[in-house]
Every structure is written in structure tokens, then in C-alpha cells.
Design an enzyme around this catalytic site. Structure first.
Site, PDB file in Angstrom:
ATOM      1  N   GLU A  52      53.874 -21.717  38.889  1.00  0.00           N
ATOM      2  CA  GLU A  52      52.831 -21.315  37.946  1.00  0.00           C
ATOM      3  C   GLU A  52      53.325 -21.523  36.524  1.00  0.00           C
ATOM      4  O   GLU A  52      54.501 -21.806  36.296  1.00  0.00           O
ATOM      5  CB  GLU A  52      52.441 -19.851  38.188  1.00  0.00           C
ATOM      6  CG  GLU A  52      51.775 -19.651  39.539  1.00  0.00           C
ATOM      7  CD  GLU A  52      51.192 -18.264  39.731  1.00  0.00           C
ATOM      8  OE1 GLU A  52      51.738 -17.309  39.162  1.00  0.00           O
ATOM      9  OE2 GLU A  52      50.192 -18.156  40.444  1.00  0.00           O
ATOM     10  N   HIS A  71      43.572 -14.065  30.611  1.00  0.00           N
ATOM     11  CA  HIS A  71      43.815 -15.154  31.562  1.00  0.00           C
ATOM     12  C   HIS A  71      42.917 -16.311  31.169  1.00  0.00           C
ATOM     13  O   HIS A  71      41.731 -16.117  30.895  1.00  0.00           O
ATOM     14  CB  HIS A  71      43.506 -14.702  32.987  1.00  0.00           C
ATOM     15  CG  HIS A  71      44.059 -15.637  34.014  1.00  0.00           C
ATOM     16  ND1 HIS A  71      43.519 -16.881  34.242  1.00  0.00           N
ATOM     17  CD2 HIS A  71      45.116 -15.531  34.842  1.00  0.00           C
ATOM     18  CE1 HIS A  71      44.221 -17.488  35.182  1.00  0.00           C
ATOM     19  NE2 HIS A  71      45.199 -16.692  35.563  1.00  0.00           N
ATOM     20  N   ARG A 102      50.293 -18.955  29.231  1.00  0.00           N
ATOM     21  CA  ARG A 102      48.879 -18.566  29.221  1.00  0.00           C
ATOM     22  C   ARG A 102      48.296 -18.393  27.825  1.00  0.00           C
ATOM     23  O   ARG A 102      47.120 -18.682  27.615  1.00  0.00           O
ATOM     24  CB  ARG A 102      48.722 -17.246  29.966  1.00  0.00           C
ATOM     25  CG  ARG A 102      48.850 -17.440  31.431  1.00  0.00           C
ATOM     26  CD  ARG A 102      48.664 -16.159  32.163  1.00  0.00           C
ATOM     27  NE  ARG A 102      48.790 -16.469  33.574  1.00  0.00           N
ATOM     28  CZ  ARG A 102      48.841 -15.570  34.528  1.00  0.00           C
ATOM     29  NH1 ARG A 102      48.776 -14.292  34.223  1.00  0.00           N
ATOM     30  NH2 ARG A 102      48.943 -15.931  35.777  1.00  0.00           N
ATOM     31  N   HIS A 156      43.159  -9.634  31.029  1.00  0.00           N
ATOM     32  CA  HIS A 156      43.812  -9.762  32.326  1.00  0.00           C
ATOM     33  C   HIS A 156      44.994  -8.817  32.498  1.00  0.00           C
ATOM     34  O   HIS A 156      45.171  -8.214  33.546  1.00  0.00           O
ATOM     35  CB  HIS A 156      44.282 -11.210  32.440  1.00  0.00           C
ATOM     36  CG  HIS A 156      44.909 -11.567  33.730  1.00  0.00           C
ATOM     37  ND1 HIS A 156      44.243 -11.475  34.930  1.00  0.00           N
ATOM     38  CD2 HIS A 156      46.148 -12.044  34.028  1.00  0.00           C
ATOM     39  CE1 HIS A 156      45.047 -11.881  35.913  1.00  0.00           C
ATOM     40  NE2 HIS A 156      46.211 -12.208  35.387  1.00  0.00           N
ATOM     41  N   ARG A 185      53.454 -12.106  29.048  1.00  0.00           N
ATOM     42  CA  ARG A 185      53.929 -12.021  30.435  1.00  0.00           C
ATOM     43  C   ARG A 185      53.875 -13.391  31.108  1.00  0.00           C
ATOM     44  O   ARG A 185      52.879 -14.109  31.004  1.00  0.00           O
ATOM     45  CB  ARG A 185      53.017 -11.075  31.213  1.00  0.00           C
ATOM     46  CG  ARG A 185      53.313 -11.038  32.691  1.00  0.00           C
ATOM     47  CD  ARG A 185      52.240 -10.270  33.421  1.00  0.00           C
ATOM     48  NE  ARG A 185      51.033 -11.041  33.550  1.00  0.00           N
ATOM     49  CZ  ARG A 185      50.471 -11.372  34.719  1.00  0.00           C
ATOM     50  NH1 ARG A 185      51.018 -11.003  35.850  1.00  0.00           N
ATOM     51  NH2 ARG A 185      49.354 -12.051  34.753  1.00  0.00           N
TER      52      ARG A 185
HETATM   53  C1  LIG Z   1      42.580 -10.837  38.933  1.00  0.00           C
HETATM   54  C2  LIG Z   1      44.047 -10.548  38.779  1.00  0.00           C
HETATM   55  C3  LIG Z   1      44.995 -11.387  39.348  1.00  0.00           C
HETATM   56  C4  LIG Z   1      46.354 -11.131  39.204  1.00  0.00           C
HETATM   57  N1  LIG Z   1      47.258 -11.946  39.819  1.00  0.00           N
HETATM   58  C5  LIG Z   1      48.573 -11.628  39.761  1.00  0.00           C
HETATM   59  C6  LIG Z   1      49.535 -12.380  40.494  1.00  0.00           C
HETATM   60  O1  LIG Z   1      49.203 -13.319  41.205  1.00  0.00           O
HETATM   61  N2  LIG Z   1      50.836 -12.015  40.388  1.00  0.00           N
HETATM   62  C7  LIG Z   1      51.256 -10.971  39.613  1.00  0.00           C
HETATM   63  O2  LIG Z   1      52.451 -10.692  39.558  1.00  0.00           O
HETATM   64  N3  LIG Z   1      50.356 -10.237  38.925  1.00  0.00           N
HETATM   65  C8  LIG Z   1      49.040 -10.525  38.987  1.00  0.00           C
HETATM   66  N4  LIG Z   1      48.140  -9.768  38.300  1.00  0.00           N
HETATM   67  C9  LIG Z   1      48.619  -8.578  37.602  1.00  0.00           C
HETATM   68  C10 LIG Z   1      48.958  -7.510  38.633  1.00  0.00           C
HETATM   69  O3  LIG Z   1      48.000  -7.553  39.668  1.00  0.00           O
HETATM   70  C11 LIG Z   1      48.974  -6.125  38.016  1.00  0.00           C
HETATM   71  O4  LIG Z   1      49.789  -6.101  36.888  1.00  0.00           O
HETATM   72  C12 LIG Z   1      49.492  -5.110  39.017  1.00  0.00           C
HETATM   73  O5  LIG Z   1      48.753  -5.202  40.207  1.00  0.00           O
HETATM   74  C13 LIG Z   1      49.387  -3.716  38.449  1.00  0.00           C
HETATM   75  O6  LIG Z   1      49.640  -2.821  39.486  1.00  0.00           O
HETATM   76  P1  LIG Z   1      49.692  -1.275  39.186  1.00  0.00           P
HETATM   77  O7  LIG Z   1      50.055  -0.620  40.464  1.00  0.00           O
HETATM   78  O8  LIG Z   1      50.537  -1.020  38.005  1.00  0.00           O
HETATM   79  O9  LIG Z   1      48.204  -0.889  38.742  1.00  0.00           O
HETATM   80  P2  LIG Z   1      46.796  -1.121  39.446  1.00  0.00           P
HETATM   81  O10 LIG Z   1      46.852  -2.024  40.587  1.00  0.00           O
HETATM   82  O11 LIG Z   1      45.850  -1.448  38.346  1.00  0.00           O
HETATM   83  O12 LIG Z   1      46.473   0.313  40.043  1.00  0.00           O
HETATM   84  C14 LIG Z   1      46.188   1.408  39.226  1.00  0.00           C
HETATM   85  C15 LIG Z   1      45.841   2.582  40.115  1.00  0.00           C
HETATM   86  O13 LIG Z   1      45.750   3.754  39.315  1.00  0.00           O
HETATM   87  C16 LIG Z   1      44.565   4.451  39.642  1.00  0.00           C
HETATM   88  N5  LIG Z   1      44.198   5.219  38.452  1.00  0.00           N
HETATM   89  C17 LIG Z   1      43.903   4.744  37.215  1.00  0.00           C
HETATM   90  N6  LIG Z   1      43.616   5.769  36.396  1.00  0.00           N
HETATM   91  C18 LIG Z   1      43.746   6.907  37.135  1.00  0.00           C
HETATM   92  C19 LIG Z   1      43.579   8.284  36.849  1.00  0.00           C
HETATM   93  N7  LIG Z   1      43.205   8.701  35.651  1.00  0.00           N
HETATM   94  N8  LIG Z   1      43.791   9.178  37.842  1.00  0.00           N
HETATM   95  C20 LIG Z   1      44.177   8.766  39.076  1.00  0.00           C
HETATM   96  N9  LIG Z   1      44.357   7.460  39.393  1.00  0.00           N
HETATM   97  C21 LIG Z   1      44.130   6.559  38.434  1.00  0.00           C
HETATM   98  C22 LIG Z   1      43.579   3.350  40.039  1.00  0.00           C
HETATM   99  O14 LIG Z   1      42.509   3.847  40.806  1.00  0.00           O
HETATM  100  C23 LIG Z   1      44.507   2.446  40.840  1.00  0.00           C
HETATM  101  O15 LIG Z   1      44.670   2.960  42.140  1.00  0.00           O
HETATM  102  C24 LIG Z   1      46.776 -10.018  38.433  1.00  0.00           C
HETATM  103  C25 LIG Z   1      45.833  -9.181  37.842  1.00  0.00           C
HETATM  104  C26 LIG Z   1      44.481  -9.434  38.014  1.00  0.00           C
HETATM  105  C27 LIG Z   1      43.471  -8.519  37.367  1.00  0.00           C
END
Ligand SMILES: Cc1cc2nc3c(=O)[nH]c(=O)nc-3n(C[C@H](O)[C@H](O)[C@H](O)COP(=O)(O)OP(=O)(O)OC[C@H]3O[C@@H](n4cnc5c(N)ncnc54)[C@H](O)[C@@H]3O)c2cc1C
Length: 527
Positions: free
Chosen positions: A118, A234, A280, A341, A376
Site C-alpha cells: 500500500e 482517504h 495519502r 478517514h 499515518r
Molecule cells: C473504511 C476504513 C478502512 C480502514 N482500513 C484500514 C486498514 O486496512 N488497515 C488499518 O490498519 N487501518 C484501517 N483503518 C483504520 C482502522 O480501522 C482504525 O484506526 C481502527 O480500526 C480503530 O480501532 P479502534 O478499536 O481504536 O476504534 P473503533 O474500531 O473505531 O472502535 C471504537 C469503539 O468504541 C465504541 N465507543 C465510541 N464511543 C463510545 C462511548 N462514548 N462509550 C462506549 N463506547 C464507545 C464504539 O462503539 C466502538 O465499539 C480503516 C478505517 C476505515 C474507516
């Protein structure tokens, strides 16, 4: 009152929160808040994969170099080295859980799983599960979490603030259920894994992104927020005004897709020698410039010169989503636009995920570990979720839990009113906030726009404050309040950076400033 329960509270059930729960559940009872379906947050939507040095043809120093180059002078070298060095172990941990990564069909391959390439990566180092890595990852982790007797999943509670004070540190969280009832969850240690802040913008690559709620909750207890001005857009989200947001993964460009402007000209080679695989920020700005110049709503991503099978078999999710939307991407170019993104900024943590506030940790996109700097690199974020989940688990395994004392917690924020707010008012104000952020604090910024954003956001904050004091607590209203406060801080950080760097581009100061690049640091009392 002293709560003898030495439990750990994890707020957020994306990749970071779920991974941490599994790492620690054999040692401590865990409550994990995951207030909605998988659609929320970012993890479920990740397509491309997870970057790690896995192939014998790749090496740690090369991954570090690529990450530092993308971060444009603001990565913290120790965080980059820590994350990259632990990449292989993180992937092996997932394989141990049964994560079905795509195998490499080539029998001559020196690594059994298929690795893709990528933007910004100088080697093939992105391991993936077809083009639905996030969905498969969440399913794998959730399957284990649901079966673990020490993990209590709460899908009914949204955290609205943390318990405790700057003096006591974090003592748990105050939450709301869907009926608007308040619940206090005391905990010995609390980990925020609430995701980023892309939801501050109108066009996003996932349907229900977080709006930085966790960042504001931590800042209320005195945590530092770092580098909020670096929001990644993105380059290629499907342009589909009638449909829900859908990402067209960078891996399509990695496999040879061309970006063409509305007239059909392939423009990236004119701008950067890496063409479609430039970082990006460069690609998103180039697309933005083409759209401004041609006054059009999208550009094209063209895969039609590639073998039909490569496209449909390597990208089955994207292929079938587009077919459902009436587009055969093996024959037709894909209309794409940049969309919010990933948030590079967040709660400042050290290499153990510690926020500096006693008993409060942050992991995943809500955190700023120093890995991403000003930009990033693709697929480094899921890696960061896993590596820092492991780091927090490591620390907490070695720490004797202290019973939390919630005698000193303050009264809940907001009013004691019993009047329910009309949800359409909250929705409308949130939509207004998002449109202000997109219009004035987007891919290309200038001083006048940032000043205008600050003015309009202050007015939105005033309205949301009034709503909060008149109506009973409500999860959407709380989200609006957090989002408006974070938007204020984001604009202030963008105004204060008198240079362009990485994802932050300001026409009024289009170059790097001289001297050593510095991160922006903010505290809530300075907003
Ligand atoms: C479309 C897309 C494609 C991507 N592709 C990639 C990829 O291929 N590779 C890569 O490395 N990264 C990728 N990313 C980035 C990556 O997916 C994210 O940075 C990562 O998944 C974040 O994970 P997280 O667990 O920190 O948060 P999230 O997955 O955003 O989870 C947050 C959680 O917190 C909960 N939450 C939020 N606020 C509250 C609250 N007040 N009280 C209780 N719960 C709450 C939500 O319900 C959720 O369960 C992508 C992002 C997107 C949007």
C-alpha cells in the site's frame, strides 16, 4: 464508597478494546462497553489489512524508515520502533486465535500468507483477509470475547464522562442507557478504546465513526491531547450520494489502479514520482485540486486495464458492493472522492498506553502514541491497536489493582431535567457542525476559513450547552457536546500551526516551518 471490585473497564469494542480484553481476561474481571452493533467505529470497515514485517524479503528498518517518512518529521522514533518491532508477534497472536488471513497461492512464495503493498510502504508487508480484514478481525476477536467467562460485554451503555478528578485520577465511567438512565461503573483501571474523530466531518469512509468522545472525556481529567490538526482524508471513497459511505481500498492502487481526472487524464505521475502510491495526503490533495479545477464532484479510479479476475477475486467485497450499486468495476471506472478517514491526533500516551492520569490508559485510534506523526501510513493503525493493547495488558498484569474510591466523584454533567430532547434538533446541530468542519477545516485550509470555523463552532457550542442544561441526559446530546468541544480544539491546533506539514495544509503558510518540528499539545482548560 470503596468498591472492592478490582475490575478493568474497557470503553470501546473495536479492534483495540477487544484485543485488550482477550489479552487480560485470564487475569482480571473485565467490563467492556460496546454500545452498538459492529457498524459503529472504524474496525469493522477496514479492508486493506495490517502492516507488519513478515516476509523474509522485508526488514524492520525498512518499515521504520517508511513510517518516519510518511509522518513528515513528527513521528516519535521510539513509538515507531516499538510498534514495528512487535508487529510479527501481533500477527502470530491473531493467527493463534484462528484469524483466517488470505494465503499466498504462489507455491514459490517465502511467506505462507499473501502480502499486499500500500501507499508509502516500500515492500509488500500488508497481511489481509481478502478485502474485508476488519470484518474478519472483529468476528474472530468477538467470537473469543463472547465465550470468555471473565468478560462482561455491555451493549446497552454509552460512556458520557469519566469518574474521578484531576486529583484522584480515573475511577471508572458514568454511562447512559438508551432510556437515558445514568449508570456509574467504578473500576480500578479504565482503558479508553473509543476510536478517532473522523465523525467531526460530513463525508467519512465509515458509516458511524466516533467523534472524539474519548479524547474529551480524558481531557476533562487533565490528559493531554496531541496533534489534533492532523486528520487523514482517504483519497478514494466511493462517490455514491444515494448510498452509505464505502471505502475503495488503497490496495486497488497497490495492484495497479490509475487515478484519472474527469477528462480521463491520469494525473498522479505529473505530481509525484510514486504516482498513485504516493502517501495519502499527497494523493488526497491532488484529487481535491483536480475536483476544484474541473468543478466536478469526483475523479475516477480506473481498474479496467487489469485482468478481470485479479479485480473480482482479490477484491470481492468491493467488487460486489459496486455491482449492487450498479457498477462493474472490471469494465467501468469507479467514481471516487476523498473522505475523512483517520485521526492521527488523540490522547497522548507513553509506550504502555498510559495517559498520565492515574488509572487511565488509551489505545487504538483515540490515542496519540507518536507512531503516525503528521500522517499515518496505510495499515499501520490496526497494527498499533494490537501492539498497544498488548502493551497495556503487560503493564496491568504486573500492577496490583487498587479498589476504586468513588466517594469523591462529582455530580453528573448536564441537567437534572426530565424533559426529553427532540432528537431531530441534536441531529441537525451535529450535521451543521460537520458541514462547518468539512467546509473550513478540510484537506486544504487557510487562515480566513479557520477563523470562520472557530466563530461558527463557538455558536454551535453555545446552542449545545443550552440544550444540555435544559434537557435530560441523552447519548446523542452528549456526543454533540463532546464533538463541539473537540472541534474547537482541532481548529485551535490548526490555527496555531504556522506551517504546512503532513496532513495539515494551510495555503497561507504552505511550507515547513524552520527548526525542529514540534507536536501540538493541548489541555482542556486551554480551549
Ligand atoms: C473504511 C476504513 C478502512 C480502514 N482500513 C484500514 C486498514 O486496512 N488497515 C488499518 O490498519 N487501518 C484501517 N483503518 C483504520 C482502522 O480501522 C482504525 O484506526 C481502527 O480500526 C480503530 O480501532 P479502534 O478499536 O481504536 O476504534 P473503533 O474500531 O473505531 O472502535 C471504537 C469503539 O468504541 C465504541 N465507543 C465510541 N464511543 C463510545 C462511548 N462514548 N462509550 C462506549 N463506547 C464507545 C464504539 O462503539 C466502538 O465499539 C480503516 C478505517 C476505515 C474507516
Amino acid at each position: 464508597m470503596k468498591h472492592p471490585d478490582p475490575s478493568l473497564l474497557i470503553v470501546g469494542g473495536g479492534a483495540a478494546g477487544l484485543a485488550l480484553a482477550l489479552e487480560l481476561a485470564d487475569r482480571r474481571p473485565i467490563t467492556l462497553l460496546r454500545p452498538s452493533s459492529d457498524d459503529h467505529g472504524a474496525s469493522r470497515w477496514a479492508q486493506g489489512g495490517i502492516a507488519a514485517v513478515l516476509s523474509p524479503d522485508d526488514d524492520i528498518e525498512a518499515h521504520i524508515r517508511d513510517t518516519l517518512a510518511a509522518g513528515d518529521g513528527l513521528c516519535e522514533a521510539a513509538a515507531v520502533r516499538h510498534t514495528v518491532t512487535h508487529g510479527r508477534a501481533a500477527i502470530e497472536w491473531l493467527l493463534g486465535l484462528g484469524m483466517p488471513f488470505t494465503r499466498d497461492p504462489d507455491p514459490r512464495s517465502r511467506y505462507p500468507y499473501h502480502l499486499t503493498r500500500e501507499g508509502g510502504h516500500g515492500a509488500r508487508r500488508v497481511i489481509h483477509a481478502a478485502d474485508a480484514t476488519g470484518r474478519v478481525l472483529i468476528e474472530t476477536l468477538l467470537d473469543h470475547v463472547r465465550r470468555h467467562p471473565h468478560i462482561r460485554l455491555r451493549d446497552d451503555l454509552t460512556a458520557i464522562e469519566l469518574l474521578g478528578s484531576r486529583e484522584t485520577g480515573c475511577l471508572g465511567a458514568r454511562c447512559l442507557d438508551p432510556q437515558g438512565q445514568l449508570h456509574e461503573l467504578p473500576a480500578s483501571d479504565t482503558v479508553l478504546a473509543t476510536g478517532g474523530a473522523s465523525g467531526l466531518y460530513q463525508h467519512t469512509t465509515s458509516p458511524h465513526p466516533a467523534c472524539g468522545e474519548g479524547m474529551i472525556m480524558a481531557a476533562e481529567l487533565g490528559a493531554e491531547l496531541r496533534n489534533l490538526e492532523f486528520q487523514q482524508f482517504h483519497p478514494t471513497c466511493l462517490y455514491d450520494p444515494e448510498g452509505s459511505p464505502f471505502l475503495i481500498s488503497e490496495a486497488l492502487r497497490g495492484e495497479g489502479g490509475y487515478l484519472r481526472n474527469i477528462k480521463g487524464h491520469r494525473f498522479m505521475p505529473d505530481i509525484d514520482p510514486r504516482a498513485e502510491l504516493a502517501p495519502r495526503d499527497i494523493v488526497a490533495r491532488a484529487i481535491d485540486a483536480e475536483m476544484q479545477r474541473d468543478q466536478c464532484r469526483h475523479v475516477w479510479l480506473d481498474m479496467t486495464h487489469l485482468p478481470r479476475q485479479v479485480v473480482s477475486q482479490q477484491f470481492p467485497t468491493i467488487y460486489s458492493h459496486c455491482v449492487e450499486r450498479g457498477l462493474d468495476i472490471t469494465r467501468d471506472p469507479i467514481p471516487v472522492v476523498p473522505a475523512a478517514h483517520y485521526s492521527c491526533g488523540g490522547i497522548a500516551t507513553d509506550l504502555t498506553g498510559f495517559t498520565g492520569v492515574p488509572h487511565l490508559y488509551a489505545i487504538g485510534e483515540v490515542a496519540h502514541t507518536g507512531l503516525h506523526g503528521a500522517n499515518r501510513m496505510a495499515s499501520n493503525s490496526l497494527l498499533e491497536c494490537l501492539v498497544f493493547a498488548h502493551a497495556v495488558a503487560d503493564v496491568l498484569k504486573r500492577t496490583e489493582p487498587v479498589p476504586s474510591d468513588t466517594t469523591t466523584t462529582s455530580a453528573p454533567a448536564g441537567s437534572a431535567s426530565n424533559i426529553c430532547i427532540d432528537p431531530t434538533h441534536v441531529k441537525a446541530l451535529m450535521a451543521h457542525l460537520r458541514s462547518v468542519m468539512s467546509r473550513y477545516v478540510g484537506i486544504v485550509r487557510n487562515d480566513n476559513d479557520l477563523n470562520e470555523a472557530a466563530r461558527q463552532i463557538e455558536a454551535i457550542r453555545e446552542q449545545s450547552r443550552q440544550m444540555q442544561s435544559h434537557y435530560r441526559p441523552d447519548p446523542a446530546l452528549s456526543q454533540l457536546n463532546h464533538a463541539a468541544r473537540l472541534a474547537t480544539l482541532t481548529v485551535a491546533a490548526a490555527q496555531a500551526r504556522r506551517e504546512s506539514r503532513g496532513l495539515h495544509y494551510n495555503r497561507d503558510c504552505p511550507s515547513h516551518a524552520s527548526g525542529i518540528p514540534r507536536p501540538s499539545r493541548q489541555y482542556l482548560n486551554s480551549d
